[in-house]
Design a protein around this motif. Structure first.
Motif, PDB file in Angstrom:
ATOM      1  N   ILE A  22       5.551   0.116  -5.465  1.00  0.00           N
ATOM      2  CA  ILE A  22       4.989  -0.525  -4.288  1.00  0.00           C
ATOM      3  C   ILE A  22       6.261  -0.649  -3.367  1.00  0.00           C
ATOM      4  CG2 ILE A  22       4.077  -2.503  -3.229  1.00  0.00           C
ATOM      5  CD1 ILE A  22       2.690  -3.099  -5.909  1.00  0.00           C
ATOM      6  N   ALA A  23       6.358  -0.235  -2.225  1.00  0.00           N
ATOM      7  CA  ALA A  23       7.232  -0.234  -1.058  1.00  0.00           C
ATOM      8  C   ALA A  23       6.553  -1.107  -0.170  1.00  0.00           C
ATOM      9  CB  ALA A  23       7.838   1.118  -0.684  1.00  0.00           C
ATOM     10  N   ILE A  83       6.447   6.858  -0.260  1.00  0.00           N
ATOM     11  CA  ILE A  83       7.544   5.999  -0.004  1.00  0.00           C
ATOM     12  C   ILE A  83       8.536   6.522   0.708  1.00  0.00           C
ATOM     13  CG2 ILE A  83       9.053   4.419  -1.417  1.00  0.00           C
ATOM     14  CD1 ILE A  83       6.780   4.011  -3.397  1.00  0.00           C
ATOM     15  N   GLU A  84       9.083   7.778   0.476  1.00  0.00           N
ATOM     16  CA  GLU A  84      10.208   8.329   1.150  1.00  0.00           C
ATOM     17  C   GLU A  84       9.831   8.209   2.651  1.00  0.00           C
ATOM     18  OE1 GLU A  84      12.375  12.497   1.661  1.00  0.00           O
ATOM     19  OE2 GLU A  84      10.623  12.281   0.570  1.00  0.00           O
ATOM     20  N   LYS A  85       8.694   8.601   3.236  1.00  0.00           N
ATOM     21  CA  LYS A  85       8.173   8.761   4.515  1.00  0.00           C
ATOM     22  C   LYS A  85       8.282   7.467   4.998  1.00  0.00           C
ATOM     23  CE  LYS A  85       4.361  10.010   7.460  1.00  0.00           C
ATOM     24  NZ  LYS A  85       2.994  10.362   7.565  1.00  0.00           N
ATOM     25  N   ILE A 112       2.945   0.495   0.928  1.00  0.00           N
ATOM     26  CA  ILE A 112       2.380   1.567   0.168  1.00  0.00           C
ATOM     27  C   ILE A 112       2.297   1.198  -1.172  1.00  0.00           C
ATOM     28  CG2 ILE A 112       2.789   3.926  -0.551  1.00  0.00           C
ATOM     29  CD1 ILE A 112       3.873   4.494   2.230  1.00  0.00           C
ATOM     30  N   PHE A 113       1.063   1.200  -1.964  1.00  0.00           N
ATOM     31  CA  PHE A 113       0.722   1.251  -3.329  1.00  0.00           C
ATOM     32  C   PHE A 113       0.601   2.691  -3.788  1.00  0.00           C
ATOM     33  CE2 PHE A 113      -0.704  -2.880  -1.760  1.00  0.00           C
ATOM     34  CZ  PHE A 113      -0.411  -3.764  -2.939  1.00  0.00           C
ATOM     35  N   ASP A 114       1.511   3.209  -4.524  1.00  0.00           N
ATOM     36  CA  ASP A 114       1.432   4.399  -4.991  1.00  0.00           C
ATOM     37  C   ASP A 114       1.318   4.396  -6.544  1.00  0.00           C
ATOM     38  OD1 ASP A 114       1.916   7.211  -6.084  1.00  0.00           O
ATOM     39  OD2 ASP A 114       3.418   7.528  -4.537  1.00  0.00           O
ATOM     40  N   CYS A 155      13.546  -1.967   3.235  1.00  0.00           N
ATOM     41  CA  CYS A 155      12.327  -1.661   2.500  1.00  0.00           C
ATOM     42  C   CYS A 155      12.757  -2.233   1.209  1.00  0.00           C
ATOM     43  CB  CYS A 155      12.383   0.067   2.301  1.00  0.00           C
ATOM     44  SG  CYS A 155      10.731   0.553   2.454  1.00  0.00           S
ATOM     45  N   PHE A 156      11.454  -2.689   0.856  1.00  0.00           N
ATOM     46  CA  PHE A 156      11.619  -3.512  -0.632  1.00  0.00           C
ATOM     47  C   PHE A 156      10.846  -2.795  -1.511  1.00  0.00           C
ATOM     48  CE2 PHE A 156      12.600  -6.654   2.265  1.00  0.00           C
ATOM     49  CZ  PHE A 156      13.748  -7.403   1.730  1.00  0.00           C
TER      50      PHE A 156
END
Length: 113
Positions: free
Chosen positions: A33-34, A102-104, A25-27, A43-44
């Motif tokens: 980014i995650a 990112i939490e999801k 994910i790019f937020d 998860c990074f």
């Protein structure tokens, strides 16, 4: 596959490649980014650095080029290398910082920053 959510400034990238499968994910709103690597069950998370990561509109253009030409002739290919350090499970203050997308993706997994 890539899904661009322009209204939320978020890009979801899903790579299905057996052992190398991942979700990223790019937020752009939160600036992070995650990447969830399924083979590592981790998860990074990294901060978006504008000098290295293309803008949201540029990612859409690069994806269109790749789909239509099957090769991206651009210097803006994004490659990252993660070096494992100390991990921890996410807490409420992490999710406030990183946001709901990112939490999801990362809830319940060790987080590496």
């Amino acid at each position: 596959t890539m899904t661009i959510h322009n209204e939320e400034d978020v890009v979801d990238v899903h790579v299905r490649s057996g052992l190398y499968s991942s979700d990223t994910i790019f937020d752009y709103t939160r600036g992070y980014i995650a990447t969830r690597l399924f083979s590592r069950n981790a998860c990074f998370i990294m901060k978006i650095k504008k000098e290295y990561i293309p803008e949201l509109q540029e990612i859409g253009r690069l994806a269109f080029e790749r789909e239509t030409m099957r090769n991206v002739y651009s210097p803006n290919n994004v490659w990252t290398q993660f070096q494992s350090g100390n991990s921890r499970l996410g807490h409420l203050e992490d999710w406030v910082l990183y946001g709901k997308h990112i939490e999801k993706l990362c809830t319940g997994l060790p987080l590496y920053q």
